[in-house]
Design an enzyme around this catalytic site. Structure first.
Site, mmCIF file in Angstrom:
data_model
loop_
_atom_site.group_PDB
_atom_site.id
_atom_site.type_symbol
_atom_site.label_atom_id
_atom_site.label_comp_id
_atom_site.label_asym_id
_atom_site.label_seq_id
_atom_site.Cartn_x
_atom_site.Cartn_y
_atom_site.Cartn_z
ATOM 1 N N ALA A 1 0.828 -1.211 0.000
ATOM 2 C CA ALA A 1 0.000 0.000 0.000
ATOM 3 C C ALA A 1 0.863 1.261 0.000
ATOM 4 O O ALA A 1 0.506 2.261 -0.632
ATOM 5 C CB ALA A 1 -0.939 -0.013 1.201
ATOM 6 N N LYS B 1 5.278 3.853 12.907
ATOM 7 C CA LYS B 1 5.468 2.981 11.734
ATOM 8 C C LYS B 1 4.749 3.509 10.482
ATOM 9 O O LYS B 1 5.001 3.036 9.378
ATOM 10 C CB LYS B 1 5.040 1.545 12.039
ATOM 11 N N THR C 1 -6.302 -2.793 0.103
ATOM 12 C CA THR C 1 -5.077 -3.584 0.235
ATOM 13 C C THR C 1 -4.923 -4.158 1.641
ATOM 14 O O THR C 1 -4.230 -5.159 1.826
ATOM 15 C CB THR C 1 -3.874 -2.687 -0.161
ATOM 16 N N LYS D 1 -7.629 -15.687 2.048
ATOM 17 C CA LYS D 1 -7.609 -14.868 0.825
ATOM 18 C C LYS D 1 -8.678 -15.363 -0.168
ATOM 19 O O LYS D 1 -9.300 -14.561 -0.864
ATOM 20 C CB LYS D 1 -6.221 -14.884 0.173
ATOM 21 N N VAL E 1 5.801 -10.734 -3.207
ATOM 22 C CA VAL E 1 6.204 -9.365 -3.563
ATOM 23 C C VAL E 1 7.473 -8.978 -2.809
ATOM 24 O O VAL E 1 7.551 -9.138 -1.584
ATOM 25 C CB VAL E 1 5.073 -8.359 -3.234
HETATM 26 N N1 LIG Z 1 3.571 -9.204 0.287
HETATM 27 C C1 LIG Z 1 3.226 -10.181 -0.537
HETATM 28 O O1 LIG Z 1 4.081 -10.967 -0.985
HETATM 29 C C2 LIG Z 1 1.797 -10.304 -0.998
HETATM 30 C C3 LIG Z 1 1.517 -11.191 -2.052
HETATM 31 C C4 LIG Z 1 0.212 -11.307 -2.503
HETATM 32 C C5 LIG Z 1 -0.799 -10.575 -1.926
HETATM 33 N N2 LIG Z 1 -0.507 -9.740 -0.888
HETATM 34 C C6 LIG Z 1 -1.605 -8.967 -0.307
HETATM 35 O O2 LIG Z 1 -1.263 -7.605 -0.351
HETATM 36 C C7 LIG Z 1 -1.851 -6.911 0.750
HETATM 37 C C8 LIG Z 1 -0.779 -6.137 1.483
HETATM 38 O O3 LIG Z 1 0.263 -7.013 1.854
HETATM 39 P P1 LIG Z 1 1.645 -6.448 2.422
HETATM 40 O O4 LIG Z 1 2.691 -7.452 2.085
HETATM 41 O O5 LIG Z 1 1.800 -5.065 2.013
HETATM 42 O O6 LIG Z 1 1.374 -6.589 4.001
HETATM 43 P P2 LIG Z 1 1.603 -5.602 5.202
HETATM 44 O O7 LIG Z 1 2.777 -4.740 4.997
HETATM 45 O O8 LIG Z 1 1.568 -6.475 6.434
HETATM 46 O O9 LIG Z 1 0.295 -4.712 5.149
HETATM 47 C C9 LIG Z 1 -0.940 -5.178 5.574
HETATM 48 C C10 LIG Z 1 -1.749 -3.991 6.016
HETATM 49 O O10 LIG Z 1 -3.050 -4.424 6.419
HETATM 50 C C11 LIG Z 1 -3.393 -3.736 7.601
HETATM 51 N N3 LIG Z 1 -4.337 -4.489 8.416
HETATM 52 C C12 LIG Z 1 -4.239 -5.761 8.866
HETATM 53 N N4 LIG Z 1 -5.295 -6.072 9.613
HETATM 54 C C13 LIG Z 1 -6.089 -4.960 9.653
HETATM 55 C C14 LIG Z 1 -7.319 -4.653 10.283
HETATM 56 N N5 LIG Z 1 -7.999 -5.534 11.033
HETATM 57 N N6 LIG Z 1 -7.823 -3.419 10.088
HETATM 58 C C15 LIG Z 1 -7.184 -2.502 9.341
HETATM 59 N N7 LIG Z 1 -5.997 -2.733 8.734
HETATM 60 C C16 LIG Z 1 -5.478 -3.958 8.899
HETATM 61 C C17 LIG Z 1 -2.090 -3.555 8.346
HETATM 62 O O11 LIG Z 1 -2.221 -2.509 9.252
HETATM 63 P P3 LIG Z 1 -1.361 -2.418 10.593
HETATM 64 O O12 LIG Z 1 -0.070 -1.815 10.167
HETATM 65 O O13 LIG Z 1 -2.176 -1.584 11.491
HETATM 66 O O14 LIG Z 1 -1.182 -3.830 11.097
HETATM 67 C C18 LIG Z 1 -1.129 -3.249 7.205
HETATM 68 O O15 LIG Z 1 -1.125 -1.873 6.895
HETATM 69 C C19 LIG Z 1 -2.572 -7.970 1.570
HETATM 70 O O16 LIG Z 1 -3.915 -7.990 1.169
HETATM 71 C C20 LIG Z 1 -1.874 -9.252 1.158
HETATM 72 O O17 LIG Z 1 -2.697 -10.381 1.349
HETATM 73 C C21 LIG Z 1 0.763 -9.588 -0.408
#
Ligand SMILES: NC(=O)c1ccc[n+]([C@@H]2O[C@H](COP(=O)([O-])OP(=O)(O)OC[C@H]3O[C@@H](n4cnc5c(N)ncnc54)[C@H](OP(=O)(O)O)[C@@H]3O)[C@@H](O)[C@H]2O)c1
Length: 275
Positions: free
Chosen positions: A22, A47, A87, A164, A190
């Site tokens: 994001a 953060k 996201t 998911k 990613v």
């Molecule tokens: N990274 C990958 O390899 C990958 C691959 C495929 C798909 N994705 C998808 O991409 C998206 C982002 O992933 P990312 O790697 O960027 O993960 P990330 O850095 O952990 O980001 C996840 C975000 O979701 C927020 N979140 C989690 N639970 C929440 C809740 N109950 N209410 C509001 N916000 C909440 C977190 O907020 P807090 O900071 O407050 O915890 C964080 O900002 C996700 O949907 C993930 O499934 C990621």
């Protein structure tokens, strides 16, 4: 990937704005002239401070406090937006922390988007909602028509992929019911430069080879994509009226042996496994 801006001047919401992917989406949206309402669970948490340093943030970024389980908080964030990039998602294999927030969050976002008549919702799903199906023939090319098998995810206790799948399906059903224009991105693993100060789960996949905690690597392949490309894909999909359905973002397939070789070339001083 290069994307021409076609829709600057709009206001869009990015949920989970402080997260890894994001943050890249927010960065590019701001660079392209969008006004962004980013949701975070705690706007005062250090953060999320990196978001305020992004180019254009002072003029065009507002951070809104919102939780996926709190419909009203999401509704306030989405209010007045032309589009939504959903996201935010839990990133865990704990079934209780993963499944309900992911599903409820997806439904809440779609309902709030419908009530505010947003132009389009772009949802970040995952390749984990696509490829986990042992019954699929090895000859079949995995594409956007594929779904992970829920029974298999449950039996193997892969609650992240299970969550998911059910969250993406819930989003599709709710979008159909409410008449929302939903388009989905399904990224593979990613990587890339971290804009945020914290380590996200996919970065650990690489970090374990640099810290010495992984002494060997698995004899398997994975698909990878750069965070910059994933962010641009989200925006391209938002800005292209004819975009529809799901879009897999999985441009590079590498064996773990190739991954550790690349890491060794870049960081020979680290204890990278050789077998
Ligand atoms: N990274 C990958 O390899 C990958 C691959 C495929 C798909 N994705 C998808 O991409 C998206 C982002 O992933 P990312 O790697 O960027 O993960 P990330 O850095 O952990 O980001 C996840 C975000 O979701 C927020 N979140 C989690 N639970 C929440 C809740 N109950 N209410 C509001 N916000 C909440 C977190 O907020 P807090 O900071 O407050 O915890 C964080 O900002 C996700 O949907 C993930 O499934 C990621």
């Amino acid at each position: 990937m290069h994307v021409e801006s076609v829709a600057s001047g709009q206001t869009v919401c990015v949920t989970g704005a402080g997260g890894f992917i994001a943050s890249w989406i927010v960065k590019h949206l701001l660079e392209r002239g969008y006004t962004v309402k980013g949701t975070v669970r705690n706007p005062d948490d250090p953060k999320n401070a990196h978001l305020k340093e992004l180019g254009g943030a002072k003029e065009r970024l507002t951070l809104c406090r919102a939780d996926l389980l709190d419909f009203q908080s999401l509704k306030e964030a989405i209010n007045g937006c032309d589009g939504v990039f959903h996201t935010a998602s839990p990133m865990t294999n704990d079934p209780e922390q993963m499944v309900e927030p992911a599903v409820k969050g997806a439904k809440n976002v779609i309902i709030a988007a419908a009530e505010d008549k947003v132009r389009r919702v772009v949802l970040t799903s995952s390749i984990g909602a696509v490829y986990m199906d042992p019954k699929r023939s090895r000859d079949v090319v995995v594409d956007e028509s594929c779904w992970s098998d829920l029974e298999f995810c449950k039996n193997t206790k892969n609650w992240y992929c299970y969550g998911k799948v059910v969250a993406e399906k819930a989003a599709w059903e709710m979008a159909k019911e409410k008449g929302v224009d939903l388009v989905v991105v399904n990224p593979s693993l990613v990587f890339g430069h971290l804009l945020q100060p914290t380590i996200n789960i996919s970065t650990l996949h690489i970090l374990k080879y640099l810290t010495g905690s992984a002494k060997t690597y698995a004899n398997s392949v994975h698909a990878y994509v750069h965070a910059n490309d994933v962010a641009l894909a989200h925006i391209l999909i938002y800005e292209t009226p004819s975009a529809s359905g799901r879009y897999l973002c999985a441009p590079h397939v590498l064996h773990r042996g190739e991954v550790v070789q690349i890491l060794y070339r870049l960081f020979p001083q680290y204890p990278i496994p050789t077998k």
